[in-house]
Design a protein around this motif. Structure first.
Motif, PDB file in Angstrom:
ATOM      1  N   LYS A  76       0.845  -1.198   0.000  1.00  0.00           N
ATOM      2  CA  LYS A  76       0.000   0.000   0.000  1.00  0.00           C
ATOM      3  C   LYS A  76       0.881   1.250   0.000  1.00  0.00           C
ATOM      4  O   LYS A  76       0.817   2.066  -0.900  1.00  0.00           O
ATOM      5  CB  LYS A  76      -0.902   0.024   1.241  1.00  0.00           C
ATOM      6  N   GLU A  80       9.188  -0.816  -5.612  1.00  0.00           N
ATOM      7  CA  GLU A  80       9.749   0.459  -5.146  1.00  0.00           C
ATOM      8  C   GLU A  80      10.866   0.235  -4.131  1.00  0.00           C
ATOM      9  O   GLU A  80      11.828   1.001  -4.097  1.00  0.00           O
ATOM     10  CB  GLU A  80       8.659   1.323  -4.510  1.00  0.00           C
ATOM     11  N   PRO A 100      -1.826   4.619   2.640  1.00  0.00           N
ATOM     12  CA  PRO A 100      -3.272   4.680   2.375  1.00  0.00           C
ATOM     13  C   PRO A 100      -3.863   3.272   2.390  1.00  0.00           C
ATOM     14  O   PRO A 100      -3.230   2.338   1.928  1.00  0.00           O
ATOM     15  CB  PRO A 100      -3.333   5.286   0.970  1.00  0.00           C
ATOM     16  N   TYR A 141       4.364   1.387   0.155  1.00  0.00           N
ATOM     17  CA  TYR A 141       5.423   1.165  -0.840  1.00  0.00           C
ATOM     18  C   TYR A 141       5.184  -0.182  -1.487  1.00  0.00           C
ATOM     19  O   TYR A 141       4.758  -1.113  -0.811  1.00  0.00           O
ATOM     20  CB  TYR A 141       6.819   1.126  -0.195  1.00  0.00           C
ATOM     21  N   SER A 142       5.490  -0.281  -2.764  1.00  0.00           N
ATOM     22  CA  SER A 142       5.409  -1.589  -3.405  1.00  0.00           C
ATOM     23  C   SER A 142       6.771  -2.261  -3.282  1.00  0.00           C
ATOM     24  O   SER A 142       7.778  -1.597  -3.007  1.00  0.00           O
ATOM     25  CB  SER A 142       5.029  -1.433  -4.878  1.00  0.00           C
ATOM     26  N   LYS A 176       0.862   8.216  -2.488  1.00  0.00           N
ATOM     27  CA  LYS A 176       0.148   7.027  -2.941  1.00  0.00           C
ATOM     28  C   LYS A 176      -1.372   7.166  -2.874  1.00  0.00           C
ATOM     29  O   LYS A 176      -2.096   6.340  -3.420  1.00  0.00           O
ATOM     30  CB  LYS A 176       0.556   5.830  -2.072  1.00  0.00           C
TER      31      LYS A 176
END
Ligand SMILES: Cc1cc2nc3c(=O)[nH]c(=O)nc-3n(C[C@H](O)[C@H](O)[C@H](O)COP(=O)(O)OP(=O)(O)OC[C@H]3O[C@@H](n4cnc5c(N)ncnc54)[C@H](O)[C@@H]3O)c2cc1C
Ligand code: SF4
Ligand code: FES
Lengths: 481, 273
Positions: free
Chosen positions: A221, A227, B88, A223-224, B27
């Motif tokens: 959510k 990433e 989020p 950071y992926s 995000k």
């Protein structure tokens, strides 16, 4: 196996003193008190210091058991703690929650004739002694390698991997979704079995080693994973997000007020400290009559927490017999002692509404055992017409957990098995995604603290190899599907 | 620790904070929410992300003082710190060009409907918005809503501002007069969303609602937030918070929202004395 002559006569184990069952059933303080130094030495003296010890083989992280016990015998308690820490970063935790009776202690040679050495109790003693004396030894700072590792999930798997990799000189960041690190140690296992202050200290130690702990970071959510590689600059990543998806019974009335998953009930009580409401803001229903459904350790924990919240009656409802219960025998014993009522060969069929949206009763059906099923345990079969009702105001399904899809659903290139767990090679934790390792409950399904730690350790080793050679061969695990 | 960059009292009960949370702002999307915990002893409560500013690195939240935590939060000022902010979270709104859409925001629900109305507008939809509250002093963001709507209707229960009506009255009229409305978005108290859905069901127009159930972790780990949609149990935090309103069991939602009503009273009384 060699035994020394002078220690021929087997002595009994030094019992660890415990709070009285009826007193402790009403407080959240730890159940056993721990050994005094004298008791520890006495117990340690039972150890035969075998030359070819079998206990060590039962330890998933291969702690040098005879050596640390010998140090206790010599009164070198802090050195004993350091000895354990060479292999196990969380001795105060493991000394308390490892199922030693089926691991190291089950292989101890003394167990053949009498009681095995109380390895768990001694481990706990050494770790607590070190903490109490404040002589936490930090290993020498290694030469920085300039490599960055991202670890997702701060349960025992993530903590172990982090502590190993920081010692190799890498820069390690541990991302945790919740506001406190520790995973199940923090949110699941209750205070009276594992005081949260101890978990806090273990985490502090890992921070002191130099691991950066980032809480409130829900990976997938905030950071992926990509990433973490591309923007954060990680060279490798270890996923140890646990198996945090609660299972429900799937019977009618299960969404009534007063029905909690064990995860929710325990999270409110442990992580959020709802047992201290209103000093702490999080509420929890203090049921008078509570039913917990399930027969594992989690069910035992939930039942014992309900009791400590002031319940008059706590029923543990399990569809098989006590012999089939997966919970540790010691936990069953504690639960019995504290007055939890076991309703065996009983299965819930529906929850009943009090007319205002709250649960007021559960309908159950009696079961009998038939032929063994795939698990080898006898299959419970309902006895037609045996339905009956029990009045309850809180019900807690504790049926185990599944894989939480939150993170893995964002990683289409990560192979999962049929049950949604990450497919990872057992010896290395390598997954189908380049640079991504995984271990602990998110790979195996709900298991144990020490197995998650073992996985963290293996992954740390494999990550070091990977950083050296940048070699990625996943042909091994593809076969294990 | 997360710093409050800006505080604004939007109405007697409703407060706005802009919170410094650079990574979340980057995000965030319309429809997402976040969880906050104000201090060590605090509870975790979900709040909608009403706006976000990637450049300034802030998220905006608008909350109504109802329980202990929100009352306490209301005493925080600019430059104060909130101990934990997590987000989020949840699935974001599905935005595309539908044609003509109606956005309904009730009470504090005006705040979360705003970014959705804006996103729908930016996607090329014709946006008609209805915002309503009990009385004039509880209406806020009229200007903001007007800017992102082709038409804005305001209602108050007591008639102190706009039309004296509940939001479903103009909504029913709109649906009667326009047979080209493709989608309704409604956010507000559960009871309002329930009646919005009853209204739109008659016209068979798809209606999306955002459910504010009680949550703990908000990552799918506990099931505190469970609700029923189309007869199936769902977790509002990860399966939602947005759902097809015609399938939601609002009575269950409202009942579950009242689960800790006694405890909330104790906490609030203890806090206010
Ligand atoms: C109530 C209970 C009692 C238990 N008792 C025992 C016992 O007595 N002995 C024993 O050996 N075992 C016990 N277990 C099992 C044991 O706790 C687990 O097997 C072990 O904790 C697994 O470790 P892990 O590192 O894989 O994951 P976990 O401990 O589950 O930790 C995973 C962490 O990852 C975080 N996370 C998840 N998703 C994300 C994300 N997307 N981004 C960032 N962070 C994320 C979670 O918040 C969590 O903190 C018990 C379990 C429970 C629930
Ligand atoms: S603990 Fe048991 S098996 Fe291990 S060294 Fe001591 S006596 Fe031998
Ligand atoms: S809040 Fe815990 S699962 Fe949704």
């Amino acid at each position: 196996m060699e035994e020394r002559k002078e220690d021929k006569k087997p002595k009994n184990r030094v019992k660890m003193r415990e709070q009285d069952p009826l007193v402790r059933a009403r407080n959240f303080m730890e159940v056993p008190y721990g050994y005094t130094p004298e008791e520890a030495i006495e117990e340690a003296s039972r150890c035969l210091s075998c030359l070819n010890p079998s206990c060590t083989k039962g330890c998933p992280v291969a702690v040098d058991i005879p050596s640390f016990i010998k140090l206790i015998k010599e009164g070198k308690f802090i050195e004993a703690a350091w000895k354990i820490k060479e292999e196990n970063a969380l001795p105060a935790v493991c000394g308390r929650v490892c199922p030693q009776e089926i691991q190291c202690e089950s292989l101890c040679i003394l167990g053949k004739k009498g009681e095995p050495v109380a390895i768990g109790n001694l481990e706990r003693f050494a770790a607590d002694y070190e903490t109490e004396k404040g002589e936490i030894q930090l290993p020498e700072k290694p030469k920085p390698t300039g490599r960055k590792i991202a670890i997702i999930g701060s349960g025992p798997g993530g903590l172990t991997c982090a502590s190993d990799l920081i010692k190799s000189g890498h820069q390690v960041t541990l991302f945790e979704a919740l506001h406190k690190p520790g995973g199940v140690l923090m949110y699941g296992i209750p205070e009276f079995r594992l005081p949260k202050a101890i978990v806090g200290k273990e985490v502090d130690y890992i921070k002191k080693l130099g691991v950066e702990v980032v809480v409130n970071a829900v990976i997938g959510k905030l950071y992926s994973v990509d990433e973490l590689f591309n923007e954060y600059g990680s060279d490798a990543c270890f996923i140890a997000t646990g198996a945090g998806l609660p299972m429900f019974l799937g019977i009618s009335g299960e969404n009534l007020n007063g029905i909690y998953s064990a995860n929710e009930f325990l999270t409110r009580a442990n992580l959020m400290k709802a047992y201290l409401f209103p000093e702490y803001d999080t509420p929890i229903k203090r049921g008078k009559k509570v039913a917990v459904f399930g027969g594992g350790n989690v069910a035992m924990d939930a039942a014992r927490v309900a009791l400590r919240l002031g319940a008059e009656k706590v029923y543990l409802i399990y569809r098989r017999s006590e012999d089939e219960m997966p919970a540790r025998k010691a936990e069953n014993h504690h639960a019995h002692e504290e007055g939890i009522e076991f309703m065996l060969l009983t299965n819930p069929t529906r929850f009943i509404d009090d007319g205002k949206g709250n649960v007021c009763a559960v309908e159950c059906i009696k079961m009998e055992l038939g032929e063994p099923d795939q698990s080898g345990r006898k299959k419970p079969i309902p006895i037609q017409g045996s339905e009956f009702q029990i009045e309850i105001d809180v019900g807690i399904p504790a049926l185990g957990t599944r894989s939480n899809p939150l993170l893995v659903s964002t990683l289409p290139d990560l192979k999962l098995n049929k049950r949604g767990y990450i497919m990872a090679e057992e010896e290395t934790g390598m997954t189908s995604k380049l640079g991504v390792f995984a271990g602990g409950d998110i790979v195996t399904g709900s298991a144990t603290v020490i197995l998650a730690m073992g996985a963290g350790r293996k992954a740390a080793k494999a990550i070091n190899e990977y950083l050296k050679w940048k070699y990625w061969d996943t042909s091994g695990f593809a076969k294990t599907e | 620790m997360f710093k409050i960059e800006k505080k604004e009292e939007l109405s007697d009960l409703v407060t706005l904070f802009e919170i410094e949370a650079k990574d979340i702002a980057k995000k965030a999307k319309a429809g997402n929410f976040f969880v906050l915990k104000i201090h060590e002893e605090g509870e975790r409560i979900p709040l909608t992300i009403a706006d976000f500013d990637t450049e300034r690195g802030t998220i905006t939240t608008v909350f109504q003082k109802v329980g202990k935590t929100t009352h306490h939060l209301g005493t925080f000022n600019k430059d104060d710190y909130i101990s934990d902010v997590i987000g989020p979270l949840g699935r974001h709104s599905h935005i595309e060009k539908f044609g003509k859409v109606v956005c309904v925001g009730g009470g504090v629900g005006i705040a979360p409907i705003y970014p959705i109305a804006r996103a729908l507008k930016e996607a090329g939809n014709t946006v008609i918005s209805i915002i309503g509250a009990r009385a004039k002093n509880l209406i806020f963001w009229e200007d903001k809503m007007r800017r992102v709507s082709d038409e804005l209707i305001i209602t108050t229960d007591d008639g102190s501002y706009g039309r004296k009506a509940v939001v479903t009255v103009p909504l029913d009229e709109l649906l009667r007069e326009n047979n080209d409305i493709q989608l309704i978005y409604a956010i507000g108290p559960a009871i309002m969303m329930k009646f919005v859905c009853k209204t739109t069901e008659k016209y068979n127009v798809k209606t999306i609602v955002s459910l504010n159930s009680i949550m703990v972790d908000a990552t799918g780990m506990c099931g505190a937030c469970r609700i029923e949609v189309g007869g199936k149990t769902q977790f509002a935090c990860v399966d939602g918070p947005e759902f097809d309103g015609h399938k939601v069991d609002f009575d269950l939602l409202m009942s579950r929202q009242r689960m800790y009503i006694d405890e909330e009273k104790i906490a609030l009384e203890r806090y206010t004395v």
